[in-house]
Design an enzyme around this catalytic site. Structure first.
Site, short mmCIF file in Angstrom:
data_model
loop_
_atom_site.label_atom_id
_atom_site.label_comp_id
_atom_site.label_asym_id
_atom_site.label_seq_id
_atom_site.Cartn_x
_atom_site.Cartn_y
_atom_site.Cartn_z
N GLU A 492 0.81 -1.22 0.00
CA GLU A 492 0.00 0.00 0.00
C GLU A 492 0.84 1.26 0.00
OE1 GLU A 492 -3.98 0.07 2.46
OE2 GLU A 492 -2.35 -0.67 3.72
N LYS A 607 -9.48 5.52 2.08
CA LYS A 607 -9.52 4.99 3.43
C LYS A 607 -10.71 4.08 3.64
CE LYS A 607 -8.29 4.77 7.73
NZ LYS A 607 -7.16 3.85 7.96
O1 M6R Z 1 -12.71 0.25 7.52
P1 M6R Z 1 -12.46 -1.22 7.36
O2 M6R Z 1 -11.63 -1.77 8.47
O3 M6R Z 1 -13.70 -2.01 7.14
O4 M6R Z 1 -11.59 -1.31 6.05
C1 M6R Z 1 -11.17 -2.53 5.53
C2 M6R Z 1 -10.07 -2.33 4.51
O5 M6R Z 1 -10.51 -1.54 3.47
C3 M6R Z 1 -8.84 -1.69 5.14
O6 M6R Z 1 -8.36 -2.43 6.22
C4 M6R Z 1 -7.71 -1.56 4.10
O7 M6R Z 1 -7.24 -2.82 3.75
C5 M6R Z 1 -6.61 -0.68 4.66
N1 M6R Z 1 -6.21 0.30 3.68
C6 M6R Z 1 -5.41 -1.42 5.07
O8 M6R Z 1 -4.37 -0.61 5.50
#
Ligand code: M6R
Length: 612
Positions: A492, A607
């Site tokens: 990322e 995000k």
């Molecule tokens: O807000 P959430 O925890 O549901 O989001 C899930 C993923 O989109 C999130 O963890 C994503 O993988 C991040 N950018 C990781 O750093």
């Protein structure tokens, strides 16, 4: 994805909207724009790129209006460009609209409108929805509000929309389904936004708008209705958030600020819940539903991305401590399968934002099938928190950096407490083991602080390996999910290709990648698997791979096998993941910085993934 802001009141709208867009930029940063309404004149300005580029383009423009809406975009329909940027204007020029979400049946509607003679200036589903509203308004000779209601009953997909109307000098109409909307209530003014961050410096009183609700917002009045045109009493909540929590506070980036906040965010997460001396864990979300949890036939964990990795760690921990079978599901897969959900199954939903579209839909599906939903969520008042029957907040505070860091360690801490709590009630853990783990968990904040003191060591390692084109992350047992998380973080934030594997799986394929150019990160703390992982390190060394290891203080074997290593304080193997992930977060941050990546807003990401 996409951030939306609106303002109507006695202030100049533009500075409020612009500042709000900067706060919401983490939700998308392909383009941005504002619509301002003054003296019957509706002006729309938009620009490809980050909000700073819009700000520059706005110099010298008429920004005097007291009502305005703004949008920062994560592209879905149509490439990032000026013309696809929001706000969009209706064909007759009377309405301006911003939208967060996806209108799934837009193609059919567009075809219909095209047959009626409509032309489109963008490739977006948003412009289609707006012209659909305009068309309904014309055909029915009704108010804009009525036209919106009719249109929204006919569209499928997700939306949060804000619309202003040329002939309505002080009113914003907003509606949501599946994408978040918060309305801040001021004195003679209202603020609208995707989350509370653009609002908190003006007011702490907010209303979280629910799905299928429509808000008519004027400076002095907030009317909430359902799509059946029935009034709903707005439920006002007090925001428990300080401005400092969403500012960088002297750090260069939100990501590093959030990494360094972890001793206090984990402490906040444990505070009031865990008391090792007294030997208890109190979590009302668990205690109030303990029968349901203890008697679960099966626990299904549903999440995406980093939260899914926390779920995988929880699978290992819950099965070990509670002896309840656990399955971990990607929300995006679960929602489209025909999953078997039995009465007595418990769903644990994990989400930082509480707004991830796939997770929300998966939960709704599970709920329809009678499952009990326990939410582990960071964003207070978010959709997933509200869908859940019970839950526990991670209390990590607002996480702004796109890469999830402090929310992840909060999730691990909460899930550990949930597991311990269930195990204690179920009698599947001995009293000694329970106290041992409580003690260890209580010490985590200070151990994380100790790791962070040595952040410079990780910076040196990052400088050494920043030019690598690939990385492998290997871990076993409780540290396997951390290997996945380390690889995801690096991808990322640095755009370096990275893969995470269970260390023993390496021999089943990935070992073919190993040569003198491949850095292999081993999470090799002292645990039941230590000897095994040392053998895996030997195998990589024999093939000249570059070994970077995360080891337990005092380990004398691993340093000899490693090109570089980083020691962490000793802890119980079940708790180790909360510590071992910290150096990996730092590694990705420092590599990203060394490569000149905008780590808080890496390309193509947002995000909060509020579209499927
Ligand atoms: O807000 P959430 O925890 O549901 O989001 C899930 C993923 O989109 C999130 O963890 C994503 O993988 C991040 N950018 C990781 O750093």
């Amino acid at each position: 994805m996409c951030g939306i802001v609106g303002y109507t009141g006695h202030r100049k709208a533009y500075p409020v909207v612009l500042k709000g867009l900067k706060r919401l930029e983490y939700r998308g940063y392909d383009s941005s724009g504002v619509a301002l309404l003054k003296d019957g004149q509706l002006n729309v300005y938009k620009k490809k790129g980050k909000v700073a580029e819009l700000e520059e383009a706005m110099i010298g423009k008429d920004i005097d209006a007291c009502i305005g809406i703004g949008h920062t975009r994560w592209a879905t329909h149509g490439e990032p460009s000026d013309r696809n940027a929001h706000p969009h204007q209706s064909a007759n020029g009377k309405y301006a609209m911003i939208h967060n979400g996806i209108i799934e049946n837009y193609a059919l509607i567009k075809q219909d409108l095209t047959n009626k003679g409509y032309t489109f200036t963008s490739d977006t589903d948003t412009e289609v929805l707006l012209n659909f509203i305009e068309d309904i308004q014309k055909n029915n000779n009704c108010s804009l509000e009525e036209a919106i209601r009719i249109a929204l009953k006919r569209v499928t997909g997700a939306y949060c929309i804000l619309i202003i109307e040329q002939d309505n000098p002080d009113t914003i109409i907003a509606a949501r389904k599946g994408s978040p909307l918060v309305i801040g209530i001021g004195k003679g003014e209202h603020f609208l936004a995707s989350d509370a961050s653009p609002i908190i410096e003006y007011t702490k009183e907010v209303v979280y708008v629910n799905d299928y609700e429509l808000a008519i917002v004027k400076p002095d009045e907030l009317i909430l209705k359902n799509l059946g045109n029935e009034k709903i009493t707005p439920y006002i909540t007090k925001l428990d958030m300080e401005l400092a929590a969403i500012e960088k506070g002297g750090y260069d980036h939100f990501m590093i600020k959030e990494i360094f906040e972890q001793p206090s965010t984990i402490f906040d997460c444990l505070r009031g819940r865990l008391d090792a001396k007294e030997g208890y864990i109190k979590m009302s979300g668990v205690d109030d539903h303990i029968e349901q949890l203890v008697n679960a036939n099966r626990i299904l964990i549903i999440a995406c991305g980093t939260s899914w990795h926390a779920g995988l760690a929880a699978e290992y921990i819950i099965e070990e401590l509670c002896r309840i079978p656990v399955e971990v599901e990607y929300a995006s897969e679960f929602r489209y399968r025909n999953p078997i959900i039995h009465k007595g199954d418990v769903i644990i939903a994990i989400s930082q934002s509480g707004e991830t579209a796939d997770t929300i839909v998966a939960l709704e599906k599970a709920k329809e099938n009678g499952a009990f939903i326990f939410g582990v969520v960071n964003a207070v008042g978010s959709s997933i928190a509200r869908i859940s029957h019970a839950g526990a907040y991670t209390h990590a505070g607002p996480e702004i950096g796109v890469a999830s860091t402090k929310a992840f360690t909060g999730q691990l801490a909460v899930l550990m407490m949930v597991a311990l709590n269930i195990a204690k009630h179920k009698g599947s853990i001995t009293t000694d083991r329970y106290s041992e783990l409580l003690n260890e968990l209580e010490q985590v904040p200070e151990k994380v602080a100790a790791i962070l003191k040595d952040a410079d060591q990780i910076k040196s390692i990052a400088d050494k390996y920043k030019s690598a084109t690939d990385f492998l992350f290997l871990g076993r047992g409780y540290n396997f999910p951390i290997a996945l998380e380390g690889a995801l973080k690096l991808k990322e934030i640095s755009y370096i290709h990275a893969e995470g594997y269970p260390a023993a799986e390496m021999k089943h394929g990935p070992i073919a990648l190993v040569d003198e150019n491949l850095p292999v990160v081993f999470i090799a703390t002292r645990d039941v698997y230590h000897e095994k992982i040392v053998s895996n390190m030997q195998e990589i060394k024999a093939r000249k791979g570059k070994i970077i290891s995360i080891i337990t203080e005092g380990d004398t074997i691993s340093p000899d096998l490693s090109n570089d290593y980083f020691s962490i304080p000793s802890t119980d193997e079940l708790i180790a993941p909360i510590l071992t992930v910290i150096p990996l977060q730092l590694l990705s941050y420092y590599v990203g910085i060394a490569k000149g990546v905008d780590v808080d807003k890496p390309r193509n990401l947002a995000k909060s993934v509020t579209v499927e």
